[in-house]
Design a protein around this motif. Structure first.
Motif, PDB file in Angstrom:
ATOM      1  N   ALA A  89       8.012  -0.529  -0.380  1.00 50.73           N
ATOM      2  CA  ALA A  89       8.123  -1.145   0.942  1.00 50.73           C
ATOM      3  C   ALA A  89       7.879  -2.648   0.906  1.00 50.73           C
ATOM      4  O   ALA A  89       7.895  -3.300   1.956  1.00 50.73           O
ATOM      5  N   GLY A  90       7.650  -3.201  -0.284  1.00 51.74           N
ATOM      6  CA  GLY A  90       7.412  -4.635  -0.411  1.00 51.74           C
ATOM      7  C   GLY A  90       8.714  -5.414  -0.513  1.00 51.74           C
ATOM      8  O   GLY A  90       9.791  -4.915  -0.168  1.00 51.74           O
ATOM      9  N   ASN A  91       8.613  -6.661  -1.024  1.00 49.96           N
ATOM     10  CA  ASN A  91       9.800  -7.511  -1.102  1.00 49.96           C
ATOM     11  C   ASN A  91      10.037  -8.076  -2.504  1.00 49.96           C
ATOM     12  O   ASN A  91      10.810  -9.024  -2.667  1.00 49.96           O
ATOM     13  N   VAL A  92       9.385  -7.500  -3.513  1.00 49.57           N
ATOM     14  CA  VAL A  92       9.549  -7.982  -4.874  1.00 49.57           C
ATOM     15  C   VAL A  92       9.420  -6.808  -5.844  1.00 49.57           C
ATOM     16  O   VAL A  92       8.805  -5.783  -5.529  1.00 49.57           O
ATOM     17  N   ARG A  93      10.010  -6.953  -7.011  1.00 50.40           N
ATOM     18  CA  ARG A  93      10.011  -5.894  -8.019  1.00 50.40           C
ATOM     19  C   ARG A  93       8.603  -5.583  -8.521  1.00 50.40           C
ATOM     20  O   ARG A  93       7.809  -6.485  -8.764  1.00 50.40           O
ATOM     21  N   VAL A  94       8.336  -4.285  -8.710  1.00 48.18           N
ATOM     22  CA  VAL A  94       7.087  -3.810  -9.300  1.00 48.18           C
ATOM     23  C   VAL A  94       7.394  -3.338 -10.716  1.00 48.18           C
ATOM     24  O   VAL A  94       8.268  -2.491 -10.926  1.00 48.18           O
ATOM     25  N   ARG A  95       6.650  -3.878 -11.695  1.00 45.29           N
ATOM     26  CA  ARG A  95       6.967  -3.615 -13.100  1.00 45.29           C
ATOM     27  C   ARG A  95       5.903  -2.796 -13.828  1.00 45.29           C
ATOM     28  O   ARG A  95       5.989  -2.636 -15.036  1.00 45.29           O
ATOM     29  N   ASN A  96       4.901  -2.314 -13.117  1.00 46.74           N
ATOM     30  CA  ASN A  96       3.777  -1.693 -13.827  1.00 46.74           C
ATOM     31  C   ASN A  96       3.382  -0.304 -13.317  1.00 46.74           C
ATOM     32  O   ASN A  96       2.190  -0.026 -13.155  1.00 46.74           O
ATOM     33  N   PRO A  97       4.337   0.605 -13.068  1.00 42.71           N
ATOM     34  CA  PRO A  97       3.921   1.973 -12.738  1.00 42.71           C
ATOM     35  C   PRO A  97       3.064   2.575 -13.850  1.00 42.71           C
ATOM     36  O   PRO A  97       3.276   2.312 -15.034  1.00 42.71           O
ATOM     37  N   TYR A  98       2.096   3.364 -13.429  1.00 44.52           N
ATOM     38  CA  TYR A  98       1.151   4.023 -14.341  1.00 44.52           C
ATOM     39  C   TYR A  98       1.399   5.517 -14.208  1.00 44.52           C
ATOM     40  O   TYR A  98       1.171   6.109 -13.153  1.00 44.52           O
ATOM     41  N   ILE A  99       1.913   6.134 -15.262  1.00 46.32           N
ATOM     42  CA  ILE A  99       2.417   7.504 -15.198  1.00 46.32           C
ATOM     43  C   ILE A  99       1.480   8.451 -15.943  1.00 46.32           C
ATOM     44  O   ILE A  99       1.101   8.187 -17.086  1.00 46.32           O
ATOM     45  N   THR A 100       1.126   9.546 -15.282  1.00 48.53           N
ATOM     46  CA  THR A 100       0.308  10.579 -15.913  1.00 48.53           C
ATOM     47  C   THR A 100       1.051  11.912 -15.839  1.00 48.53           C
ATOM     48  O   THR A 100       1.420  12.361 -14.756  1.00 48.53           O
ATOM     49  N   VAL A 101       1.271  12.517 -16.998  1.00 53.24           N
ATOM     50  CA  VAL A 101       1.935  13.823 -17.071  1.00 53.24           C
ATOM     51  C   VAL A 101       0.936  14.830 -17.611  1.00 53.24           C
ATOM     52  O   VAL A 101       0.297  14.603 -18.648  1.00 53.24           O
ATOM     53  N   ILE A 102       0.775  15.945 -16.912  1.00 58.98           N
ATOM     54  CA  ILE A 102      -0.145  17.001 -17.326  1.00 58.98           C
ATOM     55  C   ILE A 102       0.650  18.285 -17.543  1.00 58.98           C
ATOM     56  O   ILE A 102       1.404  18.715 -16.661  1.00 58.98           O
ATOM     57  N   ALA A 103       0.499  18.875 -18.719  1.00 58.57           N
ATOM     58  CA  ALA A 103       1.203  20.118 -19.048  1.00 58.57           C
ATOM     59  C   ALA A 103       0.447  21.309 -18.475  1.00 58.57           C
ATOM     60  O   ALA A 103      -0.762  21.438 -18.651  1.00 58.57           O
ATOM     61  N   TYR A 171      10.685   0.136 -13.501  1.00 54.05           N
ATOM     62  CA  TYR A 171      10.425  -0.814 -12.429  1.00 54.05           C
ATOM     63  C   TYR A 171      10.888  -0.225 -11.098  1.00 54.05           C
ATOM     64  O   TYR A 171      11.743   0.671 -11.058  1.00 54.05           O
ATOM     65  N   TYR A 172      10.313  -0.763 -10.011  1.00 54.37           N
ATOM     66  CA  TYR A 172      10.729  -0.383  -8.665  1.00 54.37           C
ATOM     67  C   TYR A 172      11.143  -1.641  -7.919  1.00 54.37           C
ATOM     68  O   TYR A 172      10.308  -2.481  -7.593  1.00 54.37           O
ATOM     69  N   ASP A 173      12.431  -1.785  -7.653  1.00 50.63           N
ATOM     70  CA  ASP A 173      12.891  -2.856  -6.777  1.00 50.63           C
ATOM     71  C   ASP A 173      12.573  -2.478  -5.329  1.00 50.63           C
ATOM     72  O   ASP A 173      12.345  -1.298  -5.027  1.00 50.63           O
ATOM     73  N   PRO A 174      12.555  -3.453  -4.407  1.00 54.34           N
ATOM     74  CA  PRO A 174      12.328  -3.098  -2.997  1.00 54.34           C
ATOM     75  C   PRO A 174      13.338  -2.071  -2.504  1.00 54.34           C
ATOM     76  O   PRO A 174      14.526  -2.132  -2.835  1.00 54.34           O
ATOM     77  N   GLY A 175      12.854  -1.125  -1.732  1.00 48.93           N
ATOM     78  CA  GLY A 175      13.704  -0.060  -1.220  1.00 48.93           C
ATOM     79  C   GLY A 175      13.482   1.248  -1.950  1.00 48.93           C
ATOM     80  O   GLY A 175      12.469   1.456  -2.611  1.00 48.93           O
ATOM     81  N   SER A 176      14.464   2.123  -1.852  1.00 52.12           N
ATOM     82  CA  SER A 176      14.358   3.467  -2.427  1.00 52.12           C
ATOM     83  C   SER A 176      14.736   3.457  -3.900  1.00 52.12           C
ATOM     84  O   SER A 176      15.709   2.810  -4.304  1.00 52.12           O
ATOM     85  N   VAL A 177      13.953   4.176  -4.712  1.00 49.88           N
ATOM     86  CA  VAL A 177      14.181   4.274  -6.148  1.00 49.88           C
ATOM     87  C   VAL A 177      14.132   5.753  -6.541  1.00 49.88           C
ATOM     88  O   VAL A 177      13.204   6.460  -6.168  1.00 49.88           O
ATOM     89  N   SER A 178      15.126   6.202  -7.303  1.00 53.94           N
ATOM     90  CA  SER A 178      15.168   7.596  -7.744  1.00 53.94           C
ATOM     91  C   SER A 178      14.979   7.683  -9.252  1.00 53.94           C
ATOM     92  O   SER A 178      15.610   6.938 -10.004  1.00 53.94           O
ATOM     93  N   LEU A 179      14.105   8.586  -9.669  1.00 55.16           N
ATOM     94  CA  LEU A 179      13.860   8.860 -11.080  1.00 55.16           C
ATOM     95  C   LEU A 179      14.284  10.292 -11.379  1.00 55.16           C
ATOM     96  O   LEU A 179      14.121  11.183 -10.539  1.00 55.16           O
ATOM     97  N   VAL A 180      14.790  10.492 -12.577  1.00 51.18           N
ATOM     98  CA  VAL A 180      15.115  11.841 -13.025  1.00 51.18           C
ATOM     99  C   VAL A 180      14.228  12.151 -14.228  1.00 51.18           C
ATOM    100  O   VAL A 180      14.282  11.459 -15.246  1.00 51.18           O
ATOM    101  N   VAL A 181      13.384  13.179 -14.087  1.00 52.02           N
ATOM    102  CA  VAL A 181      12.439  13.562 -15.136  1.00 52.02           C
ATOM    103  C   VAL A 181      12.893  14.892 -15.729  1.00 52.02           C
ATOM    104  O   VAL A 181      13.053  15.883 -15.011  1.00 52.02           O
ATOM    105  N   THR A 182      13.101  14.899 -17.040  1.00 52.81           N
ATOM    106  CA  THR A 182      13.529  16.107 -17.739  1.00 52.81           C
ATOM    107  C   THR A 182      12.475  16.484 -18.773  1.00 52.81           C
ATOM    108  O   THR A 182      11.950  15.605 -19.467  1.00 52.81           O
TER     109      THR A 182
END
Length: 201
Positions: A89-103, A171-182
């Motif tokens: 919802a901001g106005n600039v790119r976010v470059r630092n998502p922190y991802i945690t995956v738990i099996a 990265y997340y640009d402003p607006g909607s971002v879709s990821l596909v996780v396989t």
């Protein structure tokens, strides 16, 4: 008391700390890491109990951080591939998502994360190590680090040589971002958490 407060400001010069600002109109609060470089003041003899202070800061964070995502952005990977939609919802790119995956239920033996928009700057990477049941894989995209159960594990991390066209891991640009996780394995109870903040100039 005035001199004590002023001395405290001077004591912060050269130190790293959190800096906060409030948007116009008294809206949301945003923050960043910053160094306090200088404290200047002018005293008006007509108002001896007042002290006008001006500060100069060096911003260390790449952007101002707004609303936090992640505490609620926890997704069950009940299908594979799993499409996840996030909104910056901001106005600039976010470059630092922190991802945690738990099996959950069974080990995860492969994991791929793909972001295809824009196509000229898509991101795609894979992890080929084994995440044990209850174990966690943490990928800090801003710090470019990969940890399995707290131990660095770059050897199983690969940027796709064809589809990864960005200088950022994700990265997340402003607006909607879709990821596909396989994934392979992990049953339907495995989860992925995406921790990040809306980015503001």
């Amino acid at each position: 008391a005035l001199e004590t407060a002023y001395a405290a400001w001077h004591g912060m010069v050269g130190k790293k700390a959190l800096l906060y600002r409030q948007t116009l109109g008294g809206g949301s609060t945003q923050w960043c890491w910053a160094n306090l470089d200088e404290v200047r003041t002018e005293r008006d003899n007509n108002y001896p109990t007042r002290l006008h202070i001006e500060c100069s800061w060096t911003m260390l964070s790449p952007v101002w951080n707004g609303t936090v995502h992640g505490w609620i952005d926890n997704y069950t990977m009940d299908v594979s591939p799993k499409t996840i939609t996030e909104v910056n919802a901001g106005n600039v790119r976010v470059r630092n998502p922190y991802i945690t995956v738990i099996a959950g239920g069974a080990p995860i033996t492969t994991l791929t994360v793909y972001q295809g928009t824009p196509t000229t700057e898509s991101t795609k990477w894979s992890y080929s190590g084994t995440i044990p049941v209850g174990g966690s894989l943490i990928i800090d995209c801003g710090a470019a680090s990969v940890k399995l159960n707290g131990t660095a594990d770059y050897s199983h991390f690969t940027l796709d040589g064809t589809a990864h066209l960005s200088g950022d891991w994700l990265y997340y640009d402003p607006g909607s971002v879709s990821l596909v996780v396989t994934k392979t394995g992990g049953s339907t109870t495995s989860s992925i958490n995406l921790l990040w903040y809306d980015g503001w100039q």
